[in-house]
Design an enzyme around this catalytic site. Sequence first.
Site, short mmCIF file in Angstrom:
data_model
loop_
_atom_site.label_atom_id
_atom_site.label_comp_id
_atom_site.label_asym_id
_atom_site.label_seq_id
_atom_site.Cartn_x
_atom_site.Cartn_y
_atom_site.Cartn_z
CG HIS A 196 -0.39 0.17 2.52
ND1 HIS A 196 0.07 -0.89 3.27
CD2 HIS A 196 -0.18 1.27 3.27
CE1 HIS A 196 0.52 -0.45 4.43
NE2 HIS A 196 0.38 0.86 4.45
CG ASP A 223 0.16 -4.27 2.52
OD1 ASP A 223 0.31 -3.52 1.52
OD2 ASP A 223 0.15 -3.85 3.69
N GLY A 297 3.11 5.87 9.27
CA GLY A 297 4.51 6.02 8.94
C GLY A 297 5.33 4.77 9.22
CB SER A 299 3.07 1.53 6.22
OG SER A 299 1.77 1.72 6.72
CB SER A 314 -0.83 -4.29 6.63
OG SER A 314 -0.25 -5.28 5.81
#
Length: 338
Positions: A196, A223, A297, A299, A314
Amino acid sequence: MTPRKTALKTLAVLSAAALTSGVCASAATASPLAFAELQAQAITDATQVADALGAASGGVYLENGKAVVNVVDDAAMQQVRAAGLTAKKVKHTFAALTGVKNQLDAVKNVPQTAWGIDTKTNQVVVKVYDAASQETAGKVAAAAARYGDSVRVEHRTGKLELYIKDGDAIQNSQGRCSLGFNVTRGGSPFLLTAGHCTNLGGTWAGGDVSGAQVVESDCPGADSGLLTRPNGTGPGHINTGQQITGAATPTVGEQMQKQGSTTGGGSGEVTSVDESVNFDVGVLNHEFGTTAHTDHGDSGGPAYDGSKGLGTLSGGDTVTSYFYPLTLELQAYGLQLA
């Protein structure tokens, strides 16, 4: 610390991680790495025994670092005990729970819900967030009710979010993420992070890397995202100095550590596996849930247990952080850890 010594410094400088307390008595004084090695051996031993049980297995989990093998009959219990492991008699086989989880996956278009397997309670746990519409909540609750006590429904406050937002300022000015792991493919270096994040496109930079381009991006469904590493290979180290030598499948009850560019280091426990998480952008499959604290942030940042990488972040809520398994990412993209 030199810029090229860390996996995460590519996108952020992070603080050191600390392993949570709560180890079993035999490992109470063990170092974090030694405890991770004890956990890894416990998981390996328990998984081998559980696999030998076949249909009588209810799966495995860790309790304060000690492996527990779920069984559905007395013969299997004796077999587990003969192997020197702890057995727990349960109602549902792991295969049955997996079947229920897979059938729930047929319930589509239900954002702000999630379901996955919790071997510790011998159930599929269904989570319904109060951000879900009344129609969605009713649809999921009705589906869960068909499976009796093999399913537990939890109502959660708040909202499921992917941990990146416009303005979080990645180098392309669209968002900030964290590097999960330095990897290679065909001898060339790459950066592995969340899909993402790479869905944003653009050119990424941070630490010793500039001009990184998106070459793979998969989200929703998976992801995972892959970036070029124009400045050369980065070694397989977390920024604490912890080397990552392989990937492992997470186990419920496993103590883990994480890193992220917003919250830094931290630790938690794996609470669910093979979870289908219905974010607003779509469903992310095969996630594992943890109690680790993360935020926007973070991720793409890594989850790991000692020298074994577990996954990349995720998102989640204020209680649960979800990661996509590293084993699946390496397999999907044909990668090796740096």
